[in-house]
Design a protein around this motif. Structure first.
Motif, PDB file in Angstrom:
ATOM      1  N   GLU A 277       0.844  -1.209   0.000  1.00  0.00           N
ATOM      2  CA  GLU A 277       0.000   0.000   0.000  1.00  0.00           C
ATOM      3  C   GLU A 277       0.878   1.259   0.000  1.00  0.00           C
ATOM      4  N   PRO A 278       0.309   2.389  -0.401  1.00  0.00           N
ATOM      5  CA  PRO A 278       1.085   3.635  -0.332  1.00  0.00           C
ATOM      6  C   PRO A 278       1.531   3.898   1.111  1.00  0.00           C
ATOM      7  N   VAL A 279       2.786   4.246   1.279  1.00  0.00           N
ATOM      8  CA  VAL A 279       3.309   4.472   2.626  1.00  0.00           C
ATOM      9  C   VAL A 279       4.202   5.703   2.613  1.00  0.00           C
ATOM     10  N   THR A 280       4.126   6.469   3.684  1.00  0.00           N
ATOM     11  CA  THR A 280       4.969   7.659   3.765  1.00  0.00           C
ATOM     12  C   THR A 280       5.866   7.580   4.999  1.00  0.00           C
TER      13      THR A 280
ATOM     14  N   THR B 162      -0.413  13.045   0.913  1.00  0.00           N
ATOM     15  CA  THR B 162       0.283  11.900   0.307  1.00  0.00           C
ATOM     16  C   THR B 162      -0.703  10.833  -0.151  1.00  0.00           C
TER      17      THR B 162
ATOM     18  N   ARG C  46       5.781   7.173  -0.774  1.00  0.00           N
ATOM     19  CA  ARG C  46       5.425   8.534  -1.194  1.00  0.00           C
ATOM     20  C   ARG C  46       5.978   9.542  -0.210  1.00  0.00           C
TER      21      ARG C  46
ATOM     22  N   CYS D 177      -1.560   8.462   1.692  1.00  0.00           N
ATOM     23  CA  CYS D 177      -1.170   7.223   2.389  1.00  0.00           C
ATOM     24  C   CYS D 177      -2.003   7.033   3.652  1.00  0.00           C
TER      25      CYS D 177
ATOM     26  N   ASP E  76       5.380   1.300  -2.778  1.00  0.00           N
ATOM     27  CA  ASP E  76       4.791   2.586  -3.185  1.00  0.00           C
ATOM     28  C   ASP E  76       5.094   3.628  -2.108  1.00  0.00           C
TER      29      ASP E  76
END
Lengths: 225, 461
Positions: B336-339, B410, B368, B412, B366
């Motif tokens: 998953e999108p992660v920041t 983001t 970000r 996220c 992913d």
């Protein structure tokens, strides 16, 4: 009068300026303290020098730092003002004639049109800086009369110089006023907030050394100013 | 009443003093007494004359009042660009006035200085990067905190915190016995799943001496177990010291420089006593700042270095991933999108931005970036001790909005925050604003993702 202001008074001005600026630099360096500042300046001098040079270099370039890029309008005003202020006096034809007469050498001189342009650039930038001071609440709240005073001291030689060159009214009056305001400017540099003339380099070097030595400079390529 | 029973200029050096403060719930009596605390102007001015040298004097003198620091401050942004939150204004109206008046100030003024120094600045140092002169108001507010502390004007929790360091050499009342017991307990607790898992205490000549944040043994002992598991997986020869294991410094947040020195010296003693090759610090930002960056100066170490080379946890993780000591199962990488929350203390102030990105390259598909990021990232909103001060909870919560918006931008739902303060602040912003995010240290994520060699697996039943 002319002989006095360009003679003894000028020498006194130069002495105060050079001694004052030198004193400020020495006072600053002597006041640095590795333990109070928490920067081990001496044992890591090479990292310190690298950090200091980076810190000065990027800030001398228009739009060279995140901060300059964040405030583009002010950045343009700032550089127009400072470039005009610092370089114009050296390349004015009249100043070089004086240099030749007194010291037997002179620098390259710009055309009268260019000189007028540079002078106007300083004045217009100063007007924008004043307008910004008044318009923006975040600047207005920290503005004091002293800020206007030092701005006036810095700009006065340009106003009087322009009036003298174009012989508006009494030439001699403007000429003497121009010389006096120029001398006041030079004297004010070490004695007022205008000491940032040297203080900029000292302070930037110090924070650069701080980042270069303690705050990451030894473990990275350096801070992205 | 020149000196209160609880609120006074004395440092907290005995358990009785500490207990009296702890018994005063929320510091009610403490803050009441503060209203009557005298200012010792002569002592204040004497301290300033001794410690305010050319760097700070020049900063105060040459500030051009240009306002370029304004937008660098998350408090200014979070408070709808309130001009009173401009860093330059904040320092001029506090430290600047103290200098101008040569310390001749009254109680009300000192309380204003205290409120400003702790609730309007987290000493994140971001403003210093945006000032053309490099005027670092974070440094000046840290200095101002020291002046406040010397006069007894310090938030209740931080008076307690610095007392904890003076008495227990830890930010919480964790004794040597508590700590060693926790190490043994955690090793036993996890040994079934991780055969051979140990938390070796006081082993001489280890490759790594590992030090922590007292909150870990006190409140999250599993964090210690996770560190042990990862060292175990990586095959490290490591140890923890029985004394000198605490890296954090609430004393630094309090401005109690004497306690700061006492605290770091215990850690440096442990480094020397156990003769380890290097030290690794847990996932905490201010702990690293205190013990590694500032500590050598408090302890009078002229080279500005710790006795042995010292690494933040992210540096060790990056190295372990780079050298293959820990391998990531590609199927278990974060999909998953992660920041990533760049901590002020070890990113901006210690240059570890690339290390953090290297880790994300190994573990996330992913990743970000927040905007801004790296050394230009905003403080989480809870740094500088602010998370823990009840008096300023409202101001802290307003400040969290900037981080909230950065995270929302983001897209996220997962934020990696390898810093206790950032972790707490992000947890609190979720409680406050309910934006549906999760947050994590690196350790639990890495354990989930790491490839476990057969010989380290528990025997099959």
């Amino acid at each position: 009068m002319y002989a006095f202001v360009t003679g003894p008074l000028a020498w006194l001005t130069f002495i105060i300026f050079f001694c004052g600026v030198t004193y400020r630099a020495i006072w600053y360096f002597r006041g640095l303290n590795w333990q109070l500042d928490r920067v081990a300046y001496k044992p890591h001098m090479s990292y310190g020098i690298k950090g200091a040079l980076r810190s000065i270099f990027f800030w001398l370039i228009p739009f060279g730092t995140h901060s300059w890029r964040f405030y583009p309008f002010f950045t343009i005003c700032f550089f127009a003002f400072h470039i005009g202020l610092l370089f114009t006096p050296f390349f004015i034809y009249g100043h070089n004639v004086l240099l030749q007469e007194r010291f037997g050498f002179s620098l390259w001189s710009m055309s009268d049109g260019a000189a007028d342009f540079m002078t106007c650039m300083v004045l217009v930038a100063a007007i924008f800086i004043i307008m910004r001071r008044n318009a923006l609440p975040e600047v207005r709240i920290i503005t004091t009369p002293y800020d206007y005073l030092v701005l006036a001291i810095a700009v006065a030689p340009f106003v009087t110089g322009l009036l003298a060159r174009h012989q508006v009214g009494n030439y001699n009056f403007w000429l003497i006023t121009h010389i006096l305001s120029g001398e006041l400017f030079l004297v004010a540099i070490p004695l007022t907030k205008l000491s940032h003339f040297i203080g900029f380099f000292l302070s930037r070097a110090q924070i650069g050394m701080d980042y270069g030595i303690k705050r990451g400079g030894m473990k990275s390529k350096g801070l992205s100013w | 009443m020149p000196e209160g029973k609880l609120c006074n200029k004395q440092t907290v050096d005995t358990e009785e003093q500490l207990q009296a403060l702890l018994d005063d719930k929320s510091g009610k009596q403490y803050y009441e007494e503060m209203n009557y605390l005298d200012v010792d102007s002569d002592a204040l001015w004497a301290t300033m004359q001794k410690t305010l040298k050319s760097r700070l004097k020049t900063w105060l003198k040459i500030c051009a009042h240009c306002g370029m620091c304004a937008d660098s401050c998350f408090f200014y942004l979070a408070n709808k660009k309130d001009p009173e939150q401009v860093p330059s204004y904040k320092i001029i109206s506090t430290l600047g006035e103290l200098v101008k008046r040569k310390g001749q100030v009254d109680n009300a003024f000192m309380q204003t200085v205290m409120d400003t120094a702790w609730s309007k600045c987290t000493c994140c140092n971001r403003c210093g990067m945006y000032c053309p002169f490099g005027i670092d108001m974070g440094i000046m507010f840290s200095y101002t905190r020291g002046l406040c502390f010397s006069q007894g004007f310090v938030p209740w929790e931080l008076k307690i915190g610095s007392g904890m360091h003076r008495i227990y050499r830890a930010q919480m009342n964790v004794t040597t016995e508590d700590w060693v017991d926790t190490c043994e307990w955690m090793a036993e607790e996890y040994e079934e799943d991780w055969p051979g898992l140990k938390i070796p205490v006081d082993v001489q000549n280890a490759d790594i001496i590992y030090t922590v944040n007292a909150r870990e043994p006190k409140h999250y002992p599993e964090d210690l177990a996770e560190a042990a598991i990862l060292f175990h997986l990586a095959g490290e020869n490591w140890t923890v010291p029985s004394e000198g294991w605490e890296e954090t410094s609430l004393a630094m947040f309090a401005g109690d420089w004497g306690a700061c020195k006492m605290q770091v010296e215990t850690v440096y003693d442990a480094m020397t006593r156990l003769n380890a090759k290097r030290m690794v610090v847990t996932e905490c930002g201010h702990a690293y700042r205190a013990t590694v960056l500032e500590g050598p100066y408090w302890a009078g170490r002229k080279d500005g270095q710790t006795p042995i080379p010292t690494f933040h946890y992210v540096e060790w993780v990056a190295e372990a991933l780079r050298t293959g000591k820990i391998k990531i199962d590609p199927d278990k990488k974060i999909k998953e999108p992660v920041t990533y929350q760049d901590s002020c203390n070890y990113i901006r102030n210690a240059g570890l931005k690339d290390v953090a990105r290297e880790i994300m390259g190994y573990i996330a598909e992913d990743f970000r970036e927040m905007k801004p990021n790296k050394e230009h990232n905003f403080c989480c909103g809870g740094g500088g001790g602010l998370n823990g001060i009840g008096r300023y909870r409202e101001q802290r919560n307003i400040g969290l909005k900037v981080k909230r918006d950065q995270i929302l931008e983001t897209g996220c739902k997962l934020v990696i925050a390898p810093c206790h303060n950032c972790w707490d602040a992000i947890r609190d912003l979720e409680e406050e604003f309910r934006i549906g995010i999760r947050w994590s240290f690196l350790k639990p994520l890495l354990i989930h993702m790491a490839v476990v060699p057969d010989h380290l697996k528990p025997p099959e039943e």
